[in-house]
Write an enzyme that holds these catalytic residues in place. Structure first.
Site, PDB file in Angstrom:
ATOM      1  N   LYS A  49       1.095  -1.229   0.059  1.00  0.00           N
ATOM      2  CA  LYS A  49      -0.026   0.179   0.092  1.00  0.00           C
ATOM      3  C   LYS A  49       0.944   1.153   0.034  1.00  0.00           C
ATOM      4  O   LYS A  49       2.030   1.258   0.560  1.00  0.00           O
ATOM      5  CB  LYS A  49      -0.864   0.096   1.218  1.00  0.00           C
ATOM      6  CG  LYS A  49      -1.913   1.062   1.305  1.00  0.00           C
ATOM      7  CD  LYS A  49      -3.042   0.859   2.445  1.00  0.00           C
ATOM      8  CE  LYS A  49      -3.903   1.972   2.699  1.00  0.00           C
ATOM      9  NZ  LYS A  49      -4.854   1.983   3.976  1.00  0.00           N
ATOM     10  N   SER A 106      -9.876  -0.411   6.752  1.00  0.00           N
ATOM     11  CA  SER A 106      -9.320  -0.494   5.458  1.00  0.00           C
ATOM     12  C   SER A 106      -8.662  -1.353   5.103  1.00  0.00           C
ATOM     13  O   SER A 106      -8.369  -1.507   3.864  1.00  0.00           O
ATOM     14  CB  SER A 106      -8.308   1.006   5.461  1.00  0.00           C
ATOM     15  OG  SER A 106      -8.958   2.094   5.249  1.00  0.00           O
ATOM     16  N   SER A 135      -9.692   1.911   2.779  1.00  0.00           N
ATOM     17  CA  SER A 135      -8.966   2.721   1.748  1.00  0.00           C
ATOM     18  C   SER A 135      -7.827   1.680   1.017  1.00  0.00           C
ATOM     19  O   SER A 135      -7.210   2.133   0.131  1.00  0.00           O
ATOM     20  CB  SER A 135      -8.271   3.663   2.701  1.00  0.00           C
ATOM     21  OG  SER A 135      -7.404   2.932   3.598  1.00  0.00           O
TER      22      SER A 135
HETATM   23  N1  GLN Z   1     -12.982   4.083   5.776  1.00  0.00           N
HETATM   24  C1  GLN Z   1     -12.722   4.369   7.220  1.00  0.00           C
HETATM   25  C2  GLN Z   1     -12.034   5.870   7.185  1.00  0.00           C
HETATM   26  O1  GLN Z   1     -12.510   6.599   6.328  1.00  0.00           O
HETATM   27  C3  GLN Z   1     -11.348   3.933   7.642  1.00  0.00           C
HETATM   28  C4  GLN Z   1     -10.047   4.248   7.086  1.00  0.00           C
HETATM   29  C5  GLN Z   1      -8.995   3.377   7.388  1.00  0.00           C
HETATM   30  O2  GLN Z   1      -9.120   2.330   8.005  1.00  0.00           O
HETATM   31  N2  GLN Z   1      -7.904   3.906   6.921  1.00  0.00           N
HETATM   32  O3  GLN Z   1     -11.746   6.710   8.090  1.00  0.00           O
END
Ligand code: GLN
Length: 489
Positions: free
Chosen positions: A79, A178, A154
């Site tokens: 990532k 994410s 994400s």
């Molecule tokens: N979707 C969640 C957010 O937007 C989690 C993001 C993540 O785990 N990095 O905060």
């Protein structure tokens, strides 16, 4: 045999028996990336030529038996918020478009020590803020099961790349879901480790008290193997903890007899899609057949988790992202009159809309007039959430829920409605708040053939229990043998 279909443990066997070479593996992946990446758009950067050169070297060393490591020559994808020395780490943001990491993250050091070959850096929501990978500054990654749909986020680039066989496995990061939510939407396996099990050194911070790096893989065995490689206390991350040297693959017993599973009824209520509920109920029946004791219970506090998460995560993000000001780090505006002007313009031009929304929200909840009402209150609720989980784990070995309230949604469907997008995290955020581990594995598909994920949550440092529960289920339903992404257009 199609090399890119194979799991990492299959690849290892074939390398060991000299049935294939590292060069053949890397060539197969490079061809696959050339063929499918234009459709999926999972990568921000690739290093294919470099990977080919590394493969040749490793083959030579393997032939002379200078390298005997089990993982030497296995490819991976990372990532793009994890630092790799000398390469771009963009967080899919204009702010870091040209940032070249001056050092390796601890997890990268560990992979390099095994001579694992990185194929590239993967797309994500900007600074890991989002649930669809649509907030990336560079591109929109597509879901390999249906190219009109999002891969989740994400870590959508990593999950989509694993599902599309562009990489055999990869690393993601999980602050509120994410790793698990994109794994669920792409029909692969994703684990968020216990907070502190994996070093965060070299992970660009979003919300430091919630962030964890973890594996996204084709199956549970690969997941346990990648966790073996990255777990461990690190002096450079004071929040990392020593859980002892564990071989997580030894936990995969294909036996869950007597295991106690708790099912919180709040995770099967309003807002959870009917087909998702039905599949999860079928999964529960399978667990009963496998000899577990399943009981419904109430995790009432979970209803406050989403609000708590967005207050804490935004507060920490507003502080962590302060360093991107065009002076210390990141994009600098081209025209300015004074220092304040540099800050304002660089940050206005460098950050996307969602990131700005979070910074503003975070600054607000931390401001002196509102600190007690929002931030302090959220921290208090956090303790309650954590306590409720501890209480549940006195009774149950595993807590079972859906990973995501819906299957993958259409590209563009939620991108103009932040509240809708935040609701995609309803099943995952409480786990980060409590700091416990959770894994998402596929448990079936809906009528349109889109994968549905099941989340198995364990007590702190009980990765072995949830990996075994996941593995035993996987052996029973054999998801990968029955369903594969179809690249529907
Ligand atoms: N979707 C969640 C957010 O937007 C989690 C993001 C993540 O785990 N990095 O905060």
């Amino acid at each position: 045999m199609n090399i890119t279909d194979l799991t990492v443990h299959d690849l290892q066997e074939k390398l060991k028996s000299k049935e294939i070479t590292v060069t053949e593996i890397i060539d197969a992946y490079c061809d696959r990336i050339k063929e499918k990446e234009p459709e999926v758009e999972a990568f921000v950067t690739t290093y294919l030529e470099k990977a080919k050169a590394q493969a040749k070297e490793i083959d030579e060393m393997r032939n002379k038996e200078e390298i005997t490591g089990e993982f030497a020559g296995i490819p991976i994808g990372i990532k793009d918020n994890i630092c790799m020395k000398g390469t771009k780490t963009t967080c899919s943001s204009k702010m870091l478009e040209n940032f070249v990491a001056p050092y390796d993250a601890t997890v990268i050091e560990k992979l390099k020590a095994e001579n694992i070959i990185s194929l590239g850096k993967l797309n994500m929501d900007e600074f890991a803020m989002g649930s669809s990978t649509e907030t990336s500054y560079f591109k929109k990654t597509k879901n390999p099961w249906n190219l009109n749909k999002v891969p989740g986020g994400s870590s959508g680039g990593t999950a989509a790349a694993v599902a599309a066989n562009l990489i055999p496995w990869g690393l993601g990061s999980d602050t509120g879901g994410s790793i698990r939510q994109p794994a669920s939407l792409c029909g692969v396996v994703g684990l968020k480790p216990t907070y502190g099990l994996v070093s965060r050194y070299g992970l660009v911070a979003f919300a430091s008290s919630l962030d964890q790096i973890g594996p996204i893989t084709k199956d549970v065995r690969d997941n346990a193997m990648l966790l073996n490689l990255i777990a461990g206390k690190d002096e450079k991350d004071t929040t990392s903890e020593d859980a002892g040297k564990i071989d997580y693959t030894k936990a995969l017993k294909n036996d869950v007899k007597g295991m106690k599973i708790g099912v919180p009824k709040e995770f099967f209520g309003e807002g959870i899609n009917q087909e998702v509920k039905t599949k999860l109920k079928e999964a529960i029946e399978i667990y009963k057949e496998l000899g577990t004791e399943v009981e419904e219970f109430s995790l009432d506090i979970a209803q406050y988790a989403l609000a708590t998460y967005y207050i804490i995560a935004c507060a920490e993000a507003s502080s962590n992202l302060g360093r991107f000001d065009g002076i210390r780090y990141g994009y600098r505006t081209s025209e300015y009159t004074n220092l304040k002007d540099i800050y304002r313009k660089s940050r206005s031009e460098g950050f996307g809309e969602e990131v700005k929304r979070r910074i503003i929200l975070g600054t607000y909840v931390l401001s002196s007039g509102y600190y007690d009402a929002y931030y302090k209150k959220a921290q208090q609720v956090r303790t309650l959430v954590s306590n409720e989980f501890s209480k549940a784990f006195e009774k149950y070995d595993v807590i079972l829920t859906p990973t995501s309230p819906t299957v993958a949604f259409n590209i563009g469907e939620k991108s103009n409605n932040p509240m809708e997008m935040y609701l995609a995290d309803i099943c995952t955020v409480s786990i980060n708040i409590a700091g416990v581990p959770a894994i998402s594995i596929p448990c079936g598909v809906d009528k349109q053939g889109m994968p549905i994920g099941m989340q198995l949550i364990g007590d702190r440092f009980q990765e072995e229990t949830i990996l075994n529960a996941a593995y035993t289920f996987e052996q029973k339903i054999k998801f990968r043998e029955n369903y594969q992404p179809r690249f529907v257009k």
